[in-house]
Design an enzyme around this catalytic site. Structure first.
Site, PDB file in Angstrom:
ATOM      1  N   GLU A  54       0.865  -1.181   0.000  1.00  0.00           N
ATOM      2  CA  GLU A  54       0.000   0.000   0.000  1.00  0.00           C
ATOM      3  C   GLU A  54       0.893   1.220   0.000  1.00  0.00           C
ATOM      4  O   GLU A  54       1.762   1.356   0.857  1.00  0.00           O
ATOM      5  CB  GLU A  54      -0.847   0.030   1.271  1.00  0.00           C
ATOM      6  CG  GLU A  54      -2.141  -0.713   1.152  1.00  0.00           C
ATOM      7  CD  GLU A  54      -2.981  -0.533   2.414  1.00  0.00           C
ATOM      8  OE1 GLU A  54      -2.756   0.434   3.173  1.00  0.00           O
ATOM      9  OE2 GLU A  54      -3.849  -1.374   2.627  1.00  0.00           O
ATOM     10  N   ASP A  65      -6.333   8.980  10.367  1.00  0.00           N
ATOM     11  CA  ASP A  65      -5.009   8.509  10.754  1.00  0.00           C
ATOM     12  C   ASP A  65      -4.592   8.993  12.129  1.00  0.00           C
ATOM     13  O   ASP A  65      -4.880  10.119  12.533  1.00  0.00           O
ATOM     14  CB  ASP A  65      -3.976   8.968   9.709  1.00  0.00           C
ATOM     15  CG  ASP A  65      -4.058   8.138   8.442  1.00  0.00           C
ATOM     16  OD1 ASP A  65      -3.916   6.903   8.554  1.00  0.00           O
ATOM     17  OD2 ASP A  65      -4.295   8.707   7.361  1.00  0.00           O
TER      18      ASP A  65
END
Lengths: 264, 396
Positions: A54, A65
């Protein structure tokens, strides 16, 4: 039509010598700690045993995040990393495993959705994962991605209802990404106790492979997760290692994680 | 072309959030819809607005300010500054606290810029005995120290946000991160008509009391509707609140005033509608200050409450449709209007609201006798006194 690179990779993992094993899917923020080091890191994590990679496109407001990835994406932006720069890294890395681009909707829209899909595929990416793009949020955008060579990787959360799970499964391709717990990205101490049940729910809704991420950082956690799921995503722990010890440290961690996943 | 989806204003709005939040947004939408149709919900909210907040707020006709604006021009203020806690924000926090109670959620989180929404959230949490956590940029905490202390006095925990620009945008990111983590026990009381659907509709519906009252007050006092209704726009909740009652009155001009900061050409402003382009931010598609690569650009305004690079999606729609005119005034103009309203009328406006006043003052001499200009005075300026003193070099 030839087999999609992501599907081909899963098939290889299922039919390899020694039988089925789970995939290790490391995450790397493009441009962190520097653009040069992140390009090396992409190659290093594959050399160390990654089955997919990724690649994170930095966004100024990464609301899903935790602190580790926030800091890494901000550092990448501060050093001038752009969407075009990330695609150039993917192209230069020329990785022998499928690449999934992970980001938020806005950088892709600003780049131009169709242009992004075209150029990402040309650079060698096989999948797209948008953190703030749940199933049904934007049918037109969804249809455009579906018509592209990139697989649309869907996130499933512990809070996803049965209706939503069915809907996400219908529009997904490549694999389903199960968020192992509530919260933002970032390493935690334990694998959640109800993970087997969560994986079971997703499997019942879709024949696609199930990768599990969010909060997995150690070989022990990777091993426990690999015993339940088809793939294990590790992000913050690798970003942390890269920041603290450079490519060497990240490569060592990925090697340990890859061994743990194969051992499960 | 696909048909417009629910929760959209034209192309704008939507739910661009992590999957983890989708179930909570769907639940919130159901509970909100049920509440809108439930007379018992409105009876309780109306009673609280009357007895706890002090509604209806008056409409004050200015005298000396109006004389300066132009002969025969009526300049009136919708006095949201007179609400309990000193701004319009409490209209929304009360409504959402009642929704949270219906959902059985006992923990409330909020973001705040100037601190007004944080104070209004802390207030209703104290009133209903709910746990309250407010995220506030470190830079804003410095600018609005008094409001931080007010929140703490009412039992809220104020969490400093040190990421990014340390202002409202980053406080909103941090509140969303908390919500993703604690979504099963927590309701996020968003403070403006921004964020993922259904928030822009919920906040508008609870702020619409401003417009409903103002429209009735205008008809009662003047026997006709205002010529022009003016409100400042950051996220845009006070503006949506007052505009919503006049949208169908095509003869009423509606003007939203954004913060031009140090000037629209300076790059240091908060004019998302004036200078931004559509993008996805904080869960919805709307006008956004962003660079060519889709990175959100920091906003700038002397007023912390307008210091936001996004804007509510319904405003984006009203801009494109032409129903509302969006303009911008600078920090300097807002500070002058703050001083002018204080001196001429004995009313200290919030720096946010001073932007709306400044737009009216910038058109002195262009108004006609008989014009009725209604300005939404969204908050009082007590919180800004120290800041204004610092900027004007006055010693306190």
């Amino acid at each position: 039509m030839s087999e999609h690179p992501i599907a081909a990779r899963w098939r290889a993992l299922r039919g390899g010598a020694g039988g089925r094993r789970a995939a290790l899917i490391p995450y790397v923020t493009a441009g962190f700690p520097t653009p040069r080091v992140s390009l090396d890191a992409l190659r290093a994590v594959v050399a160390a045993g990654a089955d997919f990679v990724e690649v994170g496109v930095p966004f100024s407001d990464p609301l899903a995040d935790g602190p580790t990835i926030q800091r890494s994406t901000q550092a990448a932006l501060d050093q001038g990393m752009t969407v075009a720069g990330v695609l150039e890294q993917i192209h230069q890395a020329a990785l022998p495993v499928p690449v999934v681009v992970m980001t938020y909707v806005n950088p892709v829209l600003a780049f131009g959705l169709e242009r992004f899909l075209r150029e990402a595929a040309a650079a060698g990416a096989s999948g797209l994962l948008l953190t703030d793009f749940p199933a049904g949020a934007d049918p037109a955008l969804e249809a455009t991605v579906a018509a592209s060579p990139l697989a649309l990787i869907r996130l499933i959360a512990p809070t996803t209802t049965g209706d939503r799970l069915a809907r996400a499964a219908r529009g997904a391709s490549g694999f389903l990404y199960l968020i192992s717990r509530l919260g933002v990205t970032g390493a935690r101490d334990q694998v959640p106790a109800d993970l087997a049940e969560l994986v079971g729910r997703v499997r019942a809704a879709s024949p696609l492979p199930v990768a599990v991420g969010f909060g997995i950082g150690t070989p022990a956690q990777a091993r426990a997760t690999a015993a339940l799921a088809d793939g294990v995503v590790v992000g913050s722990a690798i970003v942390e290692a890269l920041g603290a010890g450079g490519t060497g440290a990240a490569e060592r961690l990925v090697r340990e994680l890859a061994a743990a996943v194969r051992d499960a | 072309m696909t048909a417009p989806t629910a929760g959209r204003f034209g192309p704008y709005g939507g739910r661009y959030v992590p999957e983890t939040l989708m179930a909570a947004l769907e639940e919130l939408d159901r509970v909100h819809q049920a509440a809108l149709g439930d007379p018992a919900f409105w009876a309780e909210l109306d009673a609280l607005l009357k007895d706890y907040v002090g509604r209806p707020t008056p409409v004050t006709e200015t005298v000396r300010l109006a004389a300066q604006v132009g002969p025969g021009v009526i300049v009136a203020l919708k006095r949201e500054d007179l609400n309990h806690t000193g701004a319009h924000k409490i209209n929304n926090t009360l409504g959402q606290a009642l929704l949270a109670r219906r959902m059985g959620k006992r923990r409330i989180i909020a973001e705040t810029g100037a601190g007004q929404h944080g104070v209004a959230t802390a207030t209703v949490c104290a009133r209903f005995g709910l746990e309250c956590v407010v995220y506030m940029g470190e830079e804003d905490m410095r600018r609005q120290r008094l409001n931080v202390y007010r929140m703490e006095l009412m039992g809220a925990r104020v969490v400093p946000v040190t990421s990014g620009t340390r202002t409202l945008k980053d406080a909103t990111n941090e509140a969303l991160r908390d919500w993703v983590t604690n979504v099963t026990t927590t309701h996020y009381i968003i403070g403006s008509v921004v964020g993922p659907d259904p928030f822009p509709r919920i906040v508008r519906d609870f702020q619409a009391v401003i417009g409903r009252e103002a429209r009735a007050q205008a008809l009662e006092r003047w026997g006709r509707l205002p010529t022009t209704v003016v409100a400042c726009v950051g996220g845009g909740s006070n503006a949506m609140g007052i505009f919503s009652a006049f949208l169908d009155d095509r003869d009423v001009a509606l003007v939203g005033v954004e913060a031009a900061g140090e000037g629209l050409g300076s790059g240091r402003h908060a004019a998302s509608l004036g200078r931004g382009r559509p993008g996805v931010f904080h869960g919805s598609l709307s006008y956004l200050l962003q660079d060519a690569d889709g990175q959100v650009q920091p906003a700038h305004s002397v007023s912390a409450g307008l210091d936001y690079p996004g804007v509510g999606p319904e405003h984006a729609f009203l801009k494109d449709s032409g129903r509302v005119l969006y303009e911008a005034v600078t920090d300097r103009q807002a500070l002058d209007a703050f001083a002018t309203l204080s001196r001429l009328e004995g009313i200290l406006p919030a720096l946010e609201s001073a932007h709306a006043v400044a737009w009216v003052l910038a058109r002195c001499g262009e108004w006609h006798a008989g014009d009725i200009v209604l300005v939404n005075l969204s908050g009082r300026g007590d919180k800004d006194v120290a800041m204004v003193a610092e900027l004007t070099g006055a010693a306190l």
